[in-house]
Write a protein that holds these residues in place. Structure first.
Motif, PDB file in Angstrom:
ATOM      1  N   LEU A 144      16.513  27.479  51.242  1.00 17.45           N
ATOM      2  CA  LEU A 144      17.097  29.473  51.247  1.00 17.45           C
ATOM      3  C   LEU A 144      15.915  29.912  51.967  1.00 17.45           C
ATOM      4  O   LEU A 144      16.883  31.426  51.894  1.00 17.45           O
ATOM      5  CB  LEU A 144      16.613  29.293  49.643  1.00 17.45           C
ATOM      6  N   LEU A 145      14.156  29.863  52.068  1.00 19.18           N
ATOM      7  CA  LEU A 145      13.819  31.305  52.648  1.00 19.18           C
ATOM      8  C   LEU A 145      14.148  31.384  53.937  1.00 19.18           C
ATOM      9  O   LEU A 145      14.768  32.183  54.180  1.00 19.18           O
ATOM     10  CB  LEU A 145      12.484  31.312  52.690  1.00 19.18           C
ATOM     11  N   CYS A 146      14.108  29.992  54.806  1.00 15.92           N
ATOM     12  CA  CYS A 146      14.958  31.039  56.095  1.00 15.92           C
ATOM     13  C   CYS A 146      15.747  31.103  55.849  1.00 15.92           C
ATOM     14  O   CYS A 146      16.178  32.102  57.134  1.00 15.92           O
ATOM     15  CB  CYS A 146      14.810  29.417  56.631  1.00 15.92           C
ATOM     16  N   ASN A 147      17.783  30.994  55.204  1.00 16.07           N
ATOM     17  CA  ASN A 147      18.420  31.904  55.064  1.00 16.07           C
ATOM     18  C   ASN A 147      18.898  33.013  54.037  1.00 16.07           C
ATOM     19  O   ASN A 147      19.683  33.213  54.170  1.00 16.07           O
ATOM     20  CB  ASN A 147      19.630  30.435  54.931  1.00 16.07           C
ATOM     21  N   ARG A 148      17.510  33.931  54.031  1.00 14.32           N
ATOM     22  CA  ARG A 148      17.201  34.833  53.769  1.00 14.32           C
ATOM     23  C   ARG A 148      18.183  34.897  52.230  1.00 14.32           C
ATOM     24  O   ARG A 148      18.627  36.069  51.943  1.00 14.32           O
ATOM     25  CB  ARG A 148      17.890  35.657  54.618  1.00 14.32           C
ATOM     26  N   LEU A 149      18.155  33.804  51.446  1.00  9.57           N
ATOM     27  CA  LEU A 149      18.479  33.879  50.531  1.00  9.57           C
ATOM     28  C   LEU A 149      17.710  34.179  49.626  1.00  9.57           C
ATOM     29  O   LEU A 149      18.195  34.056  48.000  1.00  9.57           O
ATOM     30  CB  LEU A 149      19.581  32.477  49.810  1.00  9.57           C
ATOM     31  N   ILE A 150      17.067  34.645  49.496  1.00 11.81           N
ATOM     32  CA  ILE A 150      15.747  34.700  48.236  1.00 11.81           C
ATOM     33  C   ILE A 150      15.512  36.381  49.148  1.00 11.81           C
ATOM     34  O   ILE A 150      14.824  36.525  49.156  1.00 11.81           O
ATOM     35  CB  ILE A 150      14.561  34.095  48.155  1.00 11.81           C
ATOM     36  N   ASN A 151      15.719  37.392  47.960  1.00  8.35           N
ATOM     37  CA  ASN A 151      15.332  38.500  48.184  1.00  8.35           C
ATOM     38  C   ASN A 151      13.518  38.851  47.339  1.00  8.35           C
ATOM     39  O   ASN A 151      13.931  38.733  46.644  1.00  8.35           O
ATOM     40  CB  ASN A 151      16.989  39.614  47.498  1.00  8.35           C
ATOM     41  N   SER A 152      13.334  39.789  48.313  1.00 10.51           N
ATOM     42  CA  SER A 152      12.108  39.548  48.202  1.00 10.51           C
ATOM     43  C   SER A 152      11.492  40.546  46.988  1.00 10.51           C
ATOM     44  O   SER A 152      11.555  41.165  46.141  1.00 10.51           O
ATOM     45  CB  SER A 152      10.906  40.022  49.119  1.00 10.51           C
ATOM     46  N   GLN A 156      10.477  40.403  42.960  1.00 13.40           N
ATOM     47  CA  GLN A 156       9.631  40.928  42.854  1.00 13.40           C
ATOM     48  C   GLN A 156       9.812  41.939  40.758  1.00 13.40           C
ATOM     49  O   GLN A 156       9.312  42.419  40.375  1.00 13.40           O
ATOM     50  CB  GLN A 156       9.184  42.139  43.564  1.00 13.40           C
ATOM     51  N   ASP A 157      11.282  42.265  41.453  1.00 12.53           N
ATOM     52  CA  ASP A 157      11.907  42.939  39.776  1.00 12.53           C
ATOM     53  C   ASP A 157      11.581  42.290  38.883  1.00 12.53           C
ATOM     54  O   ASP A 157      11.525  41.919  37.725  1.00 12.53           O
ATOM     55  CB  ASP A 157      12.774  43.052  39.996  1.00 12.53           C
ATOM     56  N   GLU A 158      12.270  40.709  39.409  1.00  8.47           N
ATOM     57  CA  GLU A 158      12.247  39.412  38.230  1.00  8.47           C
ATOM     58  C   GLU A 158      10.514  39.891  37.480  1.00  8.47           C
ATOM     59  O   GLU A 158      10.523  38.715  36.949  1.00  8.47           O
ATOM     60  CB  GLU A 158      12.913  38.362  39.155  1.00  8.47           C
ATOM     61  N   SER A 159       9.478  39.222  38.414  1.00 10.21           N
ATOM     62  CA  SER A 159       8.159  39.016  38.546  1.00 10.21           C
ATOM     63  C   SER A 159       7.536  40.053  37.444  1.00 10.21           C
ATOM     64  O   SER A 159       6.621  39.076  36.472  1.00 10.21           O
ATOM     65  CB  SER A 159       7.425  38.491  39.512  1.00 10.21           C
ATOM     66  N   SER A 161       9.494  42.598  35.443  1.00 18.21           N
ATOM     67  CA  SER A 161      10.335  43.012  34.214  1.00 18.21           C
ATOM     68  C   SER A 161      10.401  41.512  33.651  1.00 18.21           C
ATOM     69  O   SER A 161      11.813  40.443  34.024  1.00 18.21           O
ATOM     70  CB  SER A 161      11.392  43.552  34.846  1.00 18.21           C
ATOM     71  N   ASP A 162      10.381  41.385  31.789  1.00 25.49           N
ATOM     72  CA  ASP A 162      10.964  39.808  31.189  1.00 25.49           C
ATOM     73  C   ASP A 162      12.760  40.246  31.061  1.00 25.49           C
ATOM     74  O   ASP A 162      13.366  40.014  31.708  1.00 25.49           O
ATOM     75  CB  ASP A 162      10.682  39.960  29.861  1.00 25.49           C
ATOM     76  N   ALA A 163      12.970  41.319  31.332  1.00 23.27           N
ATOM     77  CA  ALA A 163      14.844  41.830  30.750  1.00 23.27           C
ATOM     78  C   ALA A 163      15.366  41.374  31.956  1.00 23.27           C
ATOM     79  O   ALA A 163      16.603  40.907  32.136  1.00 23.27           O
ATOM     80  CB  ALA A 163      15.219  43.028  30.281  1.00 23.27           C
ATOM     81  N   GLU A 164      14.885  41.667  33.615  1.00 25.26           N
ATOM     82  CA  GLU A 164      15.096  41.454  34.330  1.00 25.26           C
ATOM     83  C   GLU A 164      15.159  39.860  34.815  1.00 25.26           C
ATOM     84  O   GLU A 164      16.058  39.116  35.371  1.00 25.26           O
ATOM     85  CB  GLU A 164      14.664  42.089  35.981  1.00 25.26           C
ATOM     86  N   ARG A 165      14.348  39.249  34.369  1.00 22.97           N
ATOM     87  CA  ARG A 165      14.138  37.671  34.268  1.00 22.97           C
ATOM     88  C   ARG A 165      14.990  36.871  33.850  1.00 22.97           C
ATOM     89  O   ARG A 165      15.314  35.731  34.283  1.00 22.97           O
ATOM     90  CB  ARG A 165      12.621  37.628  33.916  1.00 22.97           C
ATOM     91  N   LYS A 166      15.870  37.512  32.671  1.00 24.54           N
ATOM     92  CA  LYS A 166      16.313  36.413  31.659  1.00 24.54           C
ATOM     93  C   LYS A 166      18.125  36.907  31.936  1.00 24.54           C
ATOM     94  O   LYS A 166      19.197  36.617  32.165  1.00 24.54           O
ATOM     95  CB  LYS A 166      16.667  36.876  30.050  1.00 24.54           C
ATOM     96  N   ARG A 167      17.906  37.620  32.925  1.00 20.64           N
ATOM     97  CA  ARG A 167      19.314  38.215  33.079  1.00 20.64           C
ATOM     98  C   ARG A 167      20.340  37.500  34.467  1.00 20.64           C
ATOM     99  O   ARG A 167      19.642  37.486  35.406  1.00 20.64           O
ATOM    100  CB  ARG A 167      19.370  39.487  34.053  1.00 20.64           C
ATOM    101  N   GLN A 168      20.770  36.145  34.067  1.00 23.31           N
ATOM    102  CA  GLN A 168      21.925  35.959  35.301  1.00 23.31           C
ATOM    103  C   GLN A 168      22.864  36.610  35.039  1.00 23.31           C
ATOM    104  O   GLN A 168      23.728  36.402  34.236  1.00 23.31           O
ATOM    105  CB  GLN A 168      21.961  34.382  34.522  1.00 23.31           C
ATOM    106  N   ARG A 169      22.897  37.045  36.431  1.00 23.83           N
ATOM    107  CA  ARG A 169      24.403  38.328  36.599  1.00 23.83           C
ATOM    108  C   ARG A 169      25.168  37.161  37.449  1.00 23.83           C
ATOM    109  O   ARG A 169      24.703  37.299  38.350  1.00 23.83           O
ATOM    110  CB  ARG A 169      23.286  39.383  37.221  1.00 23.83           C
ATOM    111  N   TYR A 170      26.781  37.710  36.208  1.00 23.79           N
ATOM    112  CA  TYR A 170      27.480  37.199  37.374  1.00 23.79           C
ATOM    113  C   TYR A 170      28.177  38.069  37.916  1.00 23.79           C
ATOM    114  O   TYR A 170      28.427  38.859  39.464  1.00 23.79           O
ATOM    115  CB  TYR A 170      28.679  36.822  36.594  1.00 23.79           C
ATOM    116  N   ILE A 171      27.614  39.243  37.535  1.00 26.27           N
ATOM    117  CA  ILE A 171      28.555  41.156  37.949  1.00 26.27           C
ATOM    118  C   ILE A 171      27.103  41.804  37.938  1.00 26.27           C
ATOM    119  O   ILE A 171      26.060  41.818  36.692  1.00 26.27           O
ATOM    120  CB  ILE A 171      29.278  41.422  37.261  1.00 26.27           C
ATOM    121  N   ASP A 172      26.945  42.465  38.556  1.00 28.95           N
ATOM    122  CA  ASP A 172      25.977  44.152  38.164  1.00 28.95           C
ATOM    123  C   ASP A 172      26.683  44.808  37.542  1.00 28.95           C
ATOM    124  O   ASP A 172      25.809  46.264  38.029  1.00 28.95           O
ATOM    125  CB  ASP A 172      25.502  44.219  40.247  1.00 28.95           C
TER     126      ASP A 172
END
Ligand code: ZN
Length: 203
Positions: A144-152, A156-159, A161-172
């Protein structure tokens, strides 16, 4: 072995297989009830892992299921998965992807990431795309890293903010809390289960 930190809520009944209103304590969670009763519903509703366990046992009462009501991102919970034969990642945060990817590569456990997403234009509200993904990840391919599927940036946002971390977004779109993506999830998880069966049987 299953791990998930969430309980069933009324808003996610449309996307949970074989869930019912009782699982969400609907009679307490109803919006006509006072706040404190609705909060009680959120605290005591059935954990989602127990739904998974119930579905497995309906199909095969002899199955041995360890349902862990907790987050894969907790070190002691992640540690329970390092001697599995195969992993399915259905939590779509960057932190979960990073940890899953690390477990696949450090412990040589093949796995698959599954998910569904509906992309909406934030200005017009127009639906741009609706899709599901199935990404096999092994020590040989699909990192997933080499295929650039982990957006840095998102990581960082998830690390932070707690709210961001919990949000499992299907839709933005924060106000859309009940997308009916069960059919998209069904497509993705069926394909992932097929990949798993072919892998495990060597067909
Ligand atoms: Zn890599």
């Amino acid at each position: 072995m299953l791990a998930d930190p969430d309980r069933v809520a009324l808003s996610n009944l449309p996307r949970l297989a074989a869930a019912n209103r009782g699982d969400a304590l609907a009679w307490l969670a109803d919006e006509r009830r006072p706040q404190w009763l609705r909060r009680a519903a959120m605290r005591f509703a059935r954990p989602k892992v127990m739904l998974g366990r119930r579905n497995i046992l309906r199909a095969n009462p002899q199955a041995r299921v360890e349902a862990i009501f907790g987050d894969f991102l907790e070190a002691d919970i992640a540690a329970k998965f390092v001697d599995c034969d195969y992993l399915f990642l259905a939590a779509d945060t960057m932190r979960a992807r990073l940890l899953f990817n690390a477990v696949v590569h450090q412990y040589l456990i093949p796995g698959v990431q599954v998910g569904a997403k509906v992309r909406v234009d934030p200005k017009s509200g127009e639906v741009l795309d609706a899709y599901s993904v199935v990404r096999p990840v092994t020590s040989d391919s699909g990192c997933l890293l080499c295929n650039r599927l982990i957006n840095s940036a998102k990581l960082q946002d998830e690390s932070i903010s707690d709210a961001e971390r919990k949000r499992q977004r299907y839709i933005d779109e924060p106000e859309i809390i009940a997308p009916s993506v069960i059919t998209l999830n069904a497509v993705a998880t069926s394909q992932a289960a097929n990949d798993f069966l072919f892998y495990i049987t060597g067909l």
